[in-house]
Design an enzyme around this catalytic site. Structure first.
Site, PDB file in Angstrom:
ATOM      1  N   GLU A  51     -36.888  98.807 -59.321  1.00 25.67           N
ATOM      2  CA  GLU A  51     -36.992  97.538 -58.612  1.00 25.67           C
ATOM      3  C   GLU A  51     -36.936  96.211 -59.400  1.00 25.67           C
ATOM      4  O   GLU A  51     -36.404  95.454 -58.666  1.00 25.67           O
ATOM      5  CB  GLU A  51     -38.148  97.718 -57.391  1.00 25.67           C
ATOM      6  CG  GLU A  51     -37.811  98.774 -56.302  1.00 25.67           C
ATOM      7  CD  GLU A  51     -36.482  98.703 -55.585  1.00 25.67           C
ATOM      8  OE1 GLU A  51     -35.906  97.433 -55.621  1.00 25.67           O
ATOM      9  OE2 GLU A  51     -36.030  99.610 -54.793  1.00 25.67           O
ATOM     10  N   TYR A  79     -40.522  91.468 -51.095  1.00 24.90           N
ATOM     11  CA  TYR A  79     -39.608  92.492 -51.148  1.00 24.90           C
ATOM     12  C   TYR A  79     -40.072  93.847 -52.011  1.00 24.90           C
ATOM     13  O   TYR A  79     -40.121  94.930 -51.399  1.00 24.90           O
ATOM     14  CB  TYR A  79     -38.186  92.160 -51.476  1.00 24.90           C
ATOM     15  CG  TYR A  79     -37.334  93.361 -51.931  1.00 24.90           C
ATOM     16  CD1 TYR A  79     -36.758  94.050 -50.858  1.00 24.90           C
ATOM     17  CD2 TYR A  79     -37.223  93.677 -53.127  1.00 24.90           C
ATOM     18  CE1 TYR A  79     -36.087  95.105 -51.299  1.00 24.90           C
ATOM     19  CE2 TYR A  79     -36.298  94.733 -53.529  1.00 24.90           C
ATOM     20  CZ  TYR A  79     -36.141  95.666 -52.668  1.00 24.90           C
ATOM     21  OH  TYR A  79     -35.299  96.713 -52.796  1.00 24.90           O
ATOM     22  N   ASP A 125     -33.714  92.539 -48.337  1.00 19.72           N
ATOM     23  CA  ASP A 125     -33.094  91.994 -49.752  1.00 19.72           C
ATOM     24  C   ASP A 125     -31.812  91.487 -49.019  1.00 19.72           C
ATOM     25  O   ASP A 125     -31.568  91.306 -47.929  1.00 19.72           O
ATOM     26  CB  ASP A 125     -33.171  93.205 -50.744  1.00 19.72           C
ATOM     27  CG  ASP A 125     -31.925  94.213 -50.081  1.00 19.72           C
ATOM     28  OD1 ASP A 125     -31.751  94.390 -48.928  1.00 19.72           O
ATOM     29  OD2 ASP A 125     -31.287  94.696 -50.953  1.00 19.72           O
TER      30      ASP A 125
END
Length: 389
Positions: free
Chosen positions: A46, A129, A147
DNA sequence: AAGTCGGGGAT
DNA sequence: ATCCCAGACTT
């Protein structure tokens, strides 16, 4: 609006499980539906995936996990080696934040990655996020994520024509993403939402005929998929000119080159580079003055060599005349660079005198690969090594 | 709310 | 060439 969200998430889940890509940070393809990936893999991926496409990340992710297989190994690593593995990926604060994040998790959570959004958001480099992504993808927690993919998918589903970069629209999208969440299978649902945006509901030429939820899509019904969301207006980019000096010396038949470390803040923070000059600012290095030089092209062409000569002498004493060996343009989001690279050979046997606050270091050409360099300097280093070989 | 922060993929 | 990409952080 989406009429029946029950059928929506079922359609999406079924599509995702049949069509998902095999990515190294996901559970293996053969595993049971609902198998969760390793949380550390999710954390690293991520961080790398922020503003970066999947295809770009994959090789970096593989090398990174090989070098730092556990969160403890990452926490114990020095910052330079983490930056070196990040070299070429961009947005280097992500690398420094990821290392700091690992250290915080080891120090505060006993090395266990938290599964609560609010706890995750406190960690360096983890925002709204990424906190939701880790909680949902690694722990199947009922957390929403928005996102770039999800923005586009929900705007089209709901027929939202306003600009999703505006704050109230973003807040609305987060609410919608939360409202759409199923009670179970949140990990696959969120992955599916992003996967749909990445592979079907693309910015240009979306593959609506392949979309499992086009019956839920207001933009499709209106025939306005191509207009939603509205595209961003381009801003003009400034051109920055730079003179790069590869100052060489030979010690015991080994060729060494002088490099300098960039400041700890700003672009390419903490990385190393060949001596870099702003020709509109003859005595300063690139670290401080980023302003566009008023120098025009022709005077720069003739002047670059003079600048190279003067500054080389200032740093390393007497040198051979500078030899131009490379021109290079480099495009960033908000500006462009034009580099002119020169070699000079130091003649005097005195130590280099730094013209910038940071450290300077003589390194053999073979050892350059130990240092994290900005992309343009990686290219210059390759050409330099080829020339000297 | 607007700027900053990299580099590459896709068109 | 242009827009965008599994955004976060600072001002």
């Amino acid at each position: 609006m989406i009429g029946r969200t029950q059928t929506f998430h079922k359609r999406l889940l079924q599509w995702y499980r049949a069509n998902r890509r095999d990515l190294p940070w996901r559970a293996p393809m053969g595993s049971q539906p609902g198998t969760l990936p390793d949380a550390y893999s999710v954390l690293v991926s991520e961080a790398m995936l922020q503003q970066t496409q999947v295809a770009t990340v994959i090789p970096y992710f593989q090398r990174f996990l090989q070098a730092f297989p556990t969160i403890h190994r990452l926490a114990a690593a020095d910052e330079q080696s983490v930056l070196r593995l990040w070299q070429g990926l961009g947005y280097y604060s992500r690398a420094r934040n990821l290392r700091a994040c690992a250290q915080a998790i080891v120090a505060q959570q006993g090395g266990k990655i938290p599964d609560a959004v609010e706890t995750l958001k406190q960690l360096p480099g983890i925002g709204r996020y990424t906190a939701g992504a880790i909680a949902s993808l690694a722990f199947n927690k009922r957390a929403a994520i928005v996102d770039g993919n999800v923005v586009r998918v929900i705007c089209r589903l709901d027929g939202i024509k306003s600009d999703p970069r505006q704050r109230p629209v973003i807040d609305h999208l987060w609410q919608r993403a939360a409202a759409l969440l199923p009670r179970d299978n949140v990990a696959d649902f969120n992955s599916g939402l992003m996967e749909l945006g990445a592979t079907v509901c693309t910015p240009l030429k979306p593959r609506c005929e392949q979309c499992p939820v086009r019956k839920n899509c207001a933009a499709f019904a209106l025939g306005k998929v191509d207009l939603i969301p509205p595209r961003k207006e381009a801003k003009p980019t400034k051109l920055n000119r730079r003179v790069v000096l590869c100052i060489l010396r030979t010690v015991r038949r080994t060729t060494e080159v002088l490099i300098e470390q960039r400041p700890a803040t700003g672009r390419w923070a903490g990385m190393w580079q060949f001596v870099t000059l702003d020709p509109g600012n003859h005595t300063k290095s690139a670290g401080s003055g980023e302003a566009d030089s008023a120098t025009d092209l022709s005077s720069l062409r003739s002047g670059a060599e003079g600048v190279a000569k003067n500054v080389a002498a200032k740093i390393a004493g007497s040198t051979t005349p500078p030899t131009h060996f490379m021109s290079l343009r480099h495009q960033l989001t908000h500006r462009r660079y034009a580099f002119e690279a020169f070699t000079v050979h130091a003649l005097a046997r005195r130590s280099a005198k730094s013209t910038i606050p940071g450290e300077m270091r003589w390194v053999s050409i073979d050892r350059l690969s130990d240092y994290p360099l900005p992309k343009p300097h990686v290219l210059i280093a390759a050409k330099l090594a080829a020339q000297l070989a």
